[in-house]
Motif scaffolding. Structure first.
Motif, mmCIF file in Angstrom:
data_model
loop_
_atom_site.group_PDB
_atom_site.id
_atom_site.type_symbol
_atom_site.label_atom_id
_atom_site.label_comp_id
_atom_site.label_asym_id
_atom_site.label_seq_id
_atom_site.Cartn_x
_atom_site.Cartn_y
_atom_site.Cartn_z
ATOM 1 N N ASP A 133 -69.092 -12.637 -8.799
ATOM 2 C CA ASP A 133 -69.818 -14.096 -9.247
ATOM 3 C C ASP A 133 -70.641 -14.401 -8.275
ATOM 4 O O ASP A 133 -71.449 -15.342 -8.552
ATOM 5 N N SER A 367 -71.127 -18.818 -11.922
ATOM 6 C CA SER A 367 -70.023 -19.471 -12.785
ATOM 7 C C SER A 367 -70.310 -20.885 -12.740
ATOM 8 O O SER A 367 -70.013 -21.743 -13.540
ATOM 9 N N TYR A 369 -73.016 -22.682 -12.634
ATOM 10 C CA TYR A 369 -74.197 -23.067 -13.215
ATOM 11 C C TYR A 369 -73.768 -23.103 -14.937
ATOM 12 O O TYR A 369 -74.326 -23.481 -15.635
ATOM 13 N N GLN A 370 -72.754 -22.069 -15.065
ATOM 14 C CA GLN A 370 -72.171 -21.903 -16.438
ATOM 15 C C GLN A 370 -71.240 -23.284 -16.799
ATOM 16 O O GLN A 370 -71.064 -23.028 -18.009
ATOM 17 N N GLN A 375 -73.414 -28.827 -15.939
ATOM 18 C CA GLN A 375 -74.578 -29.013 -16.803
ATOM 19 C C GLN A 375 -74.558 -30.352 -17.315
ATOM 20 O O GLN A 375 -75.565 -30.923 -17.366
ATOM 21 N N SER A 382 -81.634 -26.451 -15.353
ATOM 22 C CA SER A 382 -82.470 -25.396 -15.694
ATOM 23 C C SER A 382 -83.522 -25.199 -14.979
ATOM 24 O O SER A 382 -84.074 -24.057 -14.691
#
Length: 457
Positions: A133, A367, A369-370, A375, A382
């Motif tokens: 990761d 992970s 950023y996921q 977010q 982005s």
């Protein structure tokens, strides 16, 4: 390093404490496997590391391993760490290292290679840590070409343009998705207002190989200059370098903060977050501060890619801080246990729980950023990804270079020569001396460094 990790995209600092901070983490649990051990960590004192210090007692509760910290400003901690590890002093077990330091420290024998340490983990430890990761591009920036991972990324960063949308709207200005440096100058001079104390641009000017040189090296690449050619001939006497230096001085004098040579990362960050600047160009991690609850500009910020120049458009960088394990450590297993704890997925969750998602370490784990929670609070996520996708750690300039590393070249000479050239640059923007004389001095510093390093005669 696994092939899976190598295929990942590359996704690559804010209080000032001038005294050494020694903090012993209490609450050791003898049943936690610590066996009464204590480790000492030498760290830069920026925001994420202060959080690491604050949360370290959780590690002690889990493992019984006590932790002490020695924390200093960036320039001071680099010097203190090098003075100790270069003579095998044994004062520190774990040290924070920048991308320009990590590979050099490992190749010099000051720290130990970390891939074998990961290989020693059992199956359950490997699964929980999930080394794959870790973002490959960030890992590469903290690695040695010969010996693999030299430091585990704590966080990674690139560079981008950050600006006040409200001020731009009021002035009828529009920031392009990727501005040029000429456009940045025009915007900054229009929004510079000494009468109200508002500066057009907050950009580092303080001397230091990791301070003004971190930023200025991206500007010189944008203008087509480079530190050395493929034969290790110093590049400070080129027309492109002269143009980059002259632009930087003009930008600082016409739209920067007064006494620009006194402003480093922390000072420029504070200018922007307090609402006293219109534009800010620096590390992407700064955006977390601007969107934070204590920021005067939260919700007013816009974001764009790093400025392009007449020589090069892709001037993003890979930077950040990692943690290395010293060769002189007498508690390497305990130290590595802390290193994997503070870079784990669980630590990200712990920081989010205690400090909020804007304070988690970014640029190290995919992970993060996921995570929908991240977010939701990071409108620039982005753009940071887009910026970092275009970073080329191995080819920073227009021409071929014998070194890798964008704003901070990964060569052992850089700390010394970069410090001296950074001082020349700071004096140059503060005075009225000629560009020719300043660059002649910088050229000599670089040439002497390459000769002393055995790279050229």
């Amino acid at each position: 390093m696994s092939q899976k990790r190598l295929r990942r995209l590359a996704v690559p600092a804010a209080v000032v404490i001038l005294a050494v901070v020694l903090t012993g983490c209490q609450g050791a649990n003898p049943s936690g496997g610590g066996d009464g051990k204590k480790i000492v960590i030498a760290s830069v004192n920026n925001g994420p590391m202060m959080t690491m210090q604050e949360l370290a007692p959780e590690f002690t509760k889990e493992t019984g391993i006590e932790v002490e910290f020695v924390m200093l400003t960036e320039n001071d901690i680099r010097s203190k760490i090098q003075q100790d590890v270069a003579v095998n002093g044994g004062q520190f077990d774990v040290v924070t290292l920048g991308t320009s330091d990590a590979g050099t420290y490992l190749d010099s024998g000051w720290t130990v290679p970390l891939d074998p340490m990961f290989e020693k983990m059992d199956a359950d430890e490997k699964a929980a840590y999930d080394e794959d990761d870790l973002i490959a591009g960030t890992v590469s920036a903290f690695s040695s070409e010969k010996q693999g991972m030299a430091a585990i990324p704590l966080y990674g960063e690139s560079t981008m343009t950050m600006y006040r949308k409200d001020l731009f709207d009021a002035a009828g200005l529009t920031m392009p998705a990727q501005p040029t440096w000429d456009e940045i100058y025009d915007f900054a001079t229009q929004l510079n207002d000494p009468a109200t104390g508002q500066v057009g641009i907050a950009i580092r000017g303080k001397a230091g190989y990791g301070e003004n040189m971190y930023i200025h090296n991206t500007i010189q690449y944008a203008y087509g200059a480079q530190i050395a050619d493929d034969d290790w001939n110093a590049g400070y006497d080129s027309p492109e370098m002269a143009e980059a230096w002259e632009f930087y001085r003009k930008l600082q004098k016409d739209a920067g903060a007064p006494e620009a040579s006194s402003n480093g990362y922390t000072e420029t960050l504070n200018l922007m977050s307090s609402g006293k600047a219109a534009i800010y160009y620096d590390a992407t991690v700064s955006a977390d501060v601007f969107e934070g609850a204590d920021s005067a500009v939260a919700g007013k910020m816009g974001y764009a890619l790093s400025p392009a120049g007449p020589g090069k458009g892709n001037t993003q960088t890979v930077g950040g801080w990692g943690i290395g394990l010293t060769s002189s450590s007498k508690n390497q297993d305990a130290a590595f246990k802390f290193m994997t704890w503070v870079t784990s997925k669980d630590y990200v969750k712990l920081v989010a729980e205690k400090k909020g998602w804007l304070n988690v370490l970014t640029g190290a784990r995919a992970s993060t950023y996921q995570a929908p929670e991240y977010q939701a609070v990071a409108p620039y996520a982005s753009l940071v990804l887009e910026s970092l996708e275009n970073v080329d750690f191995t080819h920073p300039a227009v021409g071929d270079t014998p070194y890798v590393g964008n704003s901070l070249p990964s060569i052992p000479e850089w700390s010394g020569m970069g410090e001296k050239i950074g001082q020349i640059l700071a004096e140059y923007i503060s005075g009225s001396g000629s560009t020719k004389d300043a660059l002649a001095n910088a050229q000599k510093v670089a040439t002497d460094a390459f000769v002393d390093g055995g790279r050229t005669k």
